[in-house]
Design a protein around this motif. Structure first.
Motif, PDB file in Angstrom:
ATOM      1  N   VAL A 160       0.806  -1.218   0.000  1.00 50.31           N
ATOM      2  CA  VAL A 160       0.000   0.000   0.000  1.00 50.31           C
ATOM      3  C   VAL A 160       0.844   1.275   0.000  1.00 50.31           C
ATOM      4  O   VAL A 160       0.298   2.382  -0.064  1.00 50.31           O
ATOM      5  CB  VAL A 160      -0.981   0.044   1.206  1.00 50.31           C
ATOM      6  CG1 VAL A 160      -1.806  -1.221   1.258  1.00 50.31           C
ATOM      7  CG2 VAL A 160      -0.260   0.297   2.518  1.00 50.31           C
TER       8      VAL A 160
ATOM      9  N   LEU B  78      -7.194   2.582  -5.400  1.00 44.70           N
ATOM     10  CA  LEU B  78      -7.629   1.288  -4.874  1.00 44.70           C
ATOM     11  C   LEU B  78      -7.613   0.216  -5.950  1.00 44.70           C
ATOM     12  O   LEU B  78      -7.890   0.483  -7.136  1.00 44.70           O
ATOM     13  CB  LEU B  78      -9.033   1.406  -4.275  1.00 44.70           C
ATOM     14  CG  LEU B  78      -9.094   2.077  -2.904  1.00 44.70           C
ATOM     15  CD1 LEU B  78     -10.510   2.516  -2.584  1.00 44.70           C
ATOM     16  CD2 LEU B  78      -8.571   1.139  -1.829  1.00 44.70           C
TER      17      LEU B  78
ATOM     18  N   ASP C 298      -7.370  -4.918  -2.658  1.00 44.48           N
ATOM     19  CA  ASP C 298      -7.552  -4.196  -1.396  1.00 44.48           C
ATOM     20  C   ASP C 298      -8.882  -4.555  -0.734  1.00 44.48           C
ATOM     21  O   ASP C 298      -9.144  -4.119   0.393  1.00 44.48           O
ATOM     22  CB  ASP C 298      -7.510  -2.680  -1.637  1.00 44.48           C
ATOM     23  CG  ASP C 298      -6.155  -2.200  -2.109  1.00 44.48           C
ATOM     24  OD1 ASP C 298      -6.118  -1.347  -3.018  1.00 44.48           O
ATOM     25  OD2 ASP C 298      -5.136  -2.684  -1.570  1.00 44.48           O
TER      26      ASP C 298
END
Length: 120
Positions: free
Chosen positions: A63, A85, A89
């Protein structure tokens, strides 16, 4: 007793953004490190990001550059801004906080979890 209440989850398209919040309430001396974890279906819960009381932040490699953790100590709240995103995720995101009780006892608390779903 201390409670952590999360909000901000939901559905996003790939490339989109969501912002998670986690507010701590109750009686305590202070709050130490706050963190976010996530658990995808069929997988173990994994650590995502942490922020210390001194605002030092760390992230899991997957991330980095996309998620940003922050905290507002006046509101006893930690945030997770999630950008770019990706479907991987998708998970239930949990807030975790190191609560320092009067007398110096440290106790880890967890929120109830908030679902984040990213569609491709």
């Amino acid at each position: 007793q201390v409670q952590l209440v999360e909000s901000g989850g939901g559905l996003a398209q790939a490339g989109g953004s969501l912002r998670l919040s986690c507010a701590a309430s109750g009686s305590a001396f202070g709050i130490g490190t706050m963190a976010w974890y996530r658990q995808a279906p069929g997988k173990q819960r994994e650590w995502v990001s942490s922020i210390t009381g001194g605002d030092t932040t760390t992230y899991v490699d997957s991330v980095k550059g996309r998620f940003t953790i922050s905290r507002d100590n006046t509101k006893n709240t930690v945030y997770l801004q999630m950008n770019s995103l990706q479907p991987e995720d998708t998970a239930v995101y949990y807030c975790n906080a190191d609560i320092v009780h009067y007398g110096g006892r440290h106790v880890a608390y967890w929120g109830q979890g908030t679902q984040v779903t990213v569609s491709s």
